[in-house]
Design an enzyme around this catalytic site. Structure first.
Site, PDB file in Angstrom:
ATOM      1  N   SER A 100       0.845  -1.190   0.000  1.00  0.00           N
ATOM      2  CA  SER A 100       0.000   0.000   0.000  1.00  0.00           C
ATOM      3  C   SER A 100       0.882   1.243   0.000  1.00  0.00           C
ATOM      4  O   SER A 100       2.005   1.218   0.519  1.00  0.00           O
ATOM      5  CB  SER A 100      -0.852  -0.012   1.280  1.00  0.00           C
ATOM      6  OG  SER A 100      -1.400   1.253   1.522  1.00  0.00           O
TER       7      SER A 100
ATOM      8  N   TYR B 280      -1.659  -1.305  10.273  1.00  0.00           N
ATOM      9  CA  TYR B 280      -1.841  -1.735   8.877  1.00  0.00           C
ATOM     10  C   TYR B 280      -0.697  -1.211   8.011  1.00  0.00           C
ATOM     11  O   TYR B 280      -0.056  -1.967   7.278  1.00  0.00           O
ATOM     12  CB  TYR B 280      -3.179  -1.224   8.336  1.00  0.00           C
ATOM     13  CG  TYR B 280      -3.356  -1.406   6.828  1.00  0.00           C
ATOM     14  CD1 TYR B 280      -3.661  -2.647   6.288  1.00  0.00           C
ATOM     15  CD2 TYR B 280      -3.204  -0.318   5.956  1.00  0.00           C
ATOM     16  CE1 TYR B 280      -3.809  -2.812   4.915  1.00  0.00           C
ATOM     17  CE2 TYR B 280      -3.346  -0.479   4.583  1.00  0.00           C
ATOM     18  CZ  TYR B 280      -3.647  -1.725   4.068  1.00  0.00           C
ATOM     19  OH  TYR B 280      -3.787  -1.892   2.706  1.00  0.00           O
TER      20      TYR B 280
HETATM   21  N1  LIG Z   1      -8.267  -0.977  -2.224  1.00  0.00           N
HETATM   22  C1  LIG Z   1      -7.310  -0.126  -1.916  1.00  0.00           C
HETATM   23  O1  LIG Z   1      -7.486   1.092  -1.975  1.00  0.00           O
HETATM   24  C2  LIG Z   1      -5.963  -0.651  -1.530  1.00  0.00           C
HETATM   25  C3  LIG Z   1      -4.947   0.300  -1.329  1.00  0.00           C
HETATM   26  C4  LIG Z   1      -3.694  -0.143  -0.969  1.00  0.00           C
HETATM   27  C5  LIG Z   1      -3.445  -1.507  -0.836  1.00  0.00           C
HETATM   28  N2  LIG Z   1      -4.453  -2.400  -1.032  1.00  0.00           N
HETATM   29  C6  LIG Z   1      -4.128  -3.827  -0.866  1.00  0.00           C
HETATM   30  O2  LIG Z   1      -4.620  -4.529  -1.986  1.00  0.00           O
HETATM   31  C7  LIG Z   1      -4.897  -5.891  -1.612  1.00  0.00           C
HETATM   32  C8  LIG Z   1      -6.290  -6.252  -2.105  1.00  0.00           C
HETATM   33  O3  LIG Z   1      -7.228  -5.465  -1.383  1.00  0.00           O
HETATM   34  P1  LIG Z   1      -8.675  -5.087  -1.950  1.00  0.00           P
HETATM   35  O4  LIG Z   1      -8.794  -3.641  -1.850  1.00  0.00           O
HETATM   36  O5  LIG Z   1      -8.922  -5.778  -3.233  1.00  0.00           O
HETATM   37  O6  LIG Z   1      -9.574  -5.686  -0.757  1.00  0.00           O
HETATM   38  P2  LIG Z   1     -10.799  -6.691  -0.699  1.00  0.00           P
HETATM   39  O7  LIG Z   1     -11.723  -6.456  -1.828  1.00  0.00           O
HETATM   40  O8  LIG Z   1     -11.299  -6.574   0.693  1.00  0.00           O
HETATM   41  O9  LIG Z   1     -10.096  -8.118  -0.902  1.00  0.00           O
HETATM   42  C9  LIG Z   1      -9.278  -8.678   0.068  1.00  0.00           C
HETATM   43  C10 LIG Z   1      -9.048 -10.119  -0.299  1.00  0.00           C
HETATM   44  O10 LIG Z   1      -8.201 -10.741   0.699  1.00  0.00           O
HETATM   45  C11 LIG Z   1      -8.801 -11.974   1.060  1.00  0.00           C
HETATM   46  N3  LIG Z   1      -8.446 -12.369   2.422  1.00  0.00           N
HETATM   47  C12 LIG Z   1      -8.516 -11.599   3.533  1.00  0.00           C
HETATM   48  N4  LIG Z   1      -8.173 -12.343   4.614  1.00  0.00           N
HETATM   49  C13 LIG Z   1      -7.865 -13.575   4.156  1.00  0.00           C
HETATM   50  C14 LIG Z   1      -7.447 -14.783   4.784  1.00  0.00           C
HETATM   51  N5  LIG Z   1      -7.277 -14.873   6.112  1.00  0.00           N
HETATM   52  N6  LIG Z   1      -7.219 -15.875   4.019  1.00  0.00           N
HETATM   53  C15 LIG Z   1      -7.417 -15.816   2.679  1.00  0.00           C
HETATM   54  N7  LIG Z   1      -7.806 -14.702   2.032  1.00  0.00           N
HETATM   55  C16 LIG Z   1      -8.030 -13.602   2.766  1.00  0.00           C
HETATM   56  C17 LIG Z   1     -10.298 -11.731   0.929  1.00  0.00           C
HETATM   57  O11 LIG Z   1     -10.983 -12.943   0.718  1.00  0.00           O
HETATM   58  P3  LIG Z   1     -11.950 -13.670   1.767  1.00  0.00           P
HETATM   59  O12 LIG Z   1     -12.579 -12.629   2.626  1.00  0.00           O
HETATM   60  O13 LIG Z   1     -12.891 -14.429   0.883  1.00  0.00           O
HETATM   61  O14 LIG Z   1     -11.029 -14.578   2.519  1.00  0.00           O
HETATM   62  C18 LIG Z   1     -10.336 -10.917  -0.347  1.00  0.00           C
HETATM   63  O15 LIG Z   1     -10.336 -11.759  -1.474  1.00  0.00           O
HETATM   64  C19 LIG Z   1      -4.748  -5.941  -0.092  1.00  0.00           C
HETATM   65  O16 LIG Z   1      -3.495  -6.499   0.249  1.00  0.00           O
HETATM   66  C20 LIG Z   1      -4.799  -4.471   0.323  1.00  0.00           C
HETATM   67  O17 LIG Z   1      -4.108  -4.235   1.522  1.00  0.00           O
HETATM   68  C21 LIG Z   1      -5.697  -2.004  -1.372  1.00  0.00           C
END
Ligand SMILES: NC(=O)c1ccc[n+]([C@@H]2O[C@H](COP(=O)([O-])OP(=O)(O)OC[C@H]3O[C@@H](n4cnc5c(N)ncnc54)[C@H](OP(=O)(O)O)[C@@H]3O)[C@@H](O)[C@H]2O)c1
Length: 244
Positions: A147, A163
């Site tokens: 991030s 985080y």
């Molecule tokens: N969106 C943003 O603005 C943003 C910004 C910076 C970084 N990121 C990073 O991008 C990545 C993807 O995030 P996103 O925004 O796409 O979030 P999201 O839509 O909430 O997706 C998160 C994913 O992680 C999985 N997950 C969480 N805990 C888990 C566990 N214990 N075991 C297996 N899978 C798990 C969830 O699946 P289940 O719940 O089905 O397990 C889901 O598929 C993350 O690492 C996040 O920190 C996102």
């Protein structure tokens, strides 16, 4: 060689994408299967969401293999290894992430442990466990999804101390993994995402207008995991037109 057409058949490209049930990971896995003809082991806890994704991917040249798994469990890496089952791996996208927001003063030890375990330790353990299968030519590519909060010198936000620090650990891990895996010819890079319109962002920053959606980012990440190892290794790349 395909004897019917006399054309060379590209070898299957197999990748593991974690956090593939939602947001960025889902879009990355879908793009790899539908646009690049790859086979993807799609890891997440939500069986229904993975099943739906698997159905959406049926039209693709590649295949999506759902792996319903909680990566916080102690035997998670062994279960991923069992699923890969000794096949050559071309990529690992360490995308699964946990975001907990707490005011300074309210953090508990279990919350901080969970954040550092899922966001930093699991990517290390997965890379370590899969490195022998990522080894070879062309080099396997590990892509860590961090991030902007974990990018040195970026704007920081209240409530995200643990985080952001766990994501900073993941960025540092990227440099370490590139060194640890160099003799195996496995490359490792990190993308530090800015705001992407996903359930995680909407929960953390309600109403924040993200400049990009998960499909655009997933399309980029699919290309990056397949091609980026040719140009980058051990690099931490900010991917942001804004910095929340
Ligand atoms: N969106 C943003 O603005 C943003 C910004 C910076 C970084 N990121 C990073 O991008 C990545 C993807 O995030 P996103 O925004 O796409 O979030 P999201 O839509 O909430 O997706 C998160 C994913 O992680 C999985 N997950 C969480 N805990 C888990 C566990 N214990 N075991 C297996 N899978 C798990 C969830 O699946 P289940 O719940 O089905 O397990 C889901 O598929 C993350 O690492 C996040 O920190 C996102």
């Amino acid at each position: 060689m395909d004897m019917r057409t006399n054309e060379a058949v590209a070898p299957e490209r197999l990748l593991v994408v974690t956090g593939a049930s939602s947001g960025v990971g889902r879009a990355t896995a879908k793009s790899l299967v539908l646009e690049h003809g790859c086979s993807v082991i799609a890891v997440a806890r939500s069986a229904g969401a993975l099943e739906e994704l698997s159905n959406e991917c049926k039209a693709g040249a590649g295949q999506l293999h759902p792996l319903v798994l909680d990566l916080e469990q102690a035997d998670a890496v062994a279960k991923v290894q069992q699923t890969v089952s000794g096949r050559r791996l071309h990529g690992l996208v360490n995308n699964a992430g946990l975001l907990i927001k707490q005011p300074f003063g309210a953090w508990t030890a279990p919350e901080t442990s969970r954040l550092f375990h899922l966001n930093a330790a699991v990517p290390l353990l997965l890379a370590q466990g899969l490195a022998p299968l990522l080894a070879g030519a062309p080099p396997g590519h590990v892509v860590n999804i961090s991030s902007m909060g974990g990018f040195q010198g970026s704007v920081k936000f209240p409530g995200l101390a643990a985080y952001s620090a766990s994501k900073a650990a993941l960025t540092n891990l990227t440099e370490c993994l590139a060194e640890e895996m160099k003799d195996l010819r496995v490359r490792c890079n990190c993308i530090c995402l800015g705001a992407v319109d996903t359930p995680m962002l909407r929960a953390a920053f309600p109403g924040y207008p993200a400049p990009v959606g998960p499909e655009e980012v997933g399309g980029f990440l699919a290309r990056f995991v397949l091609e980026g190892h040719k140009f980058f290794n051990g690099k931490v790349l900010p991917f942001a037109v804004s910095t929340p």
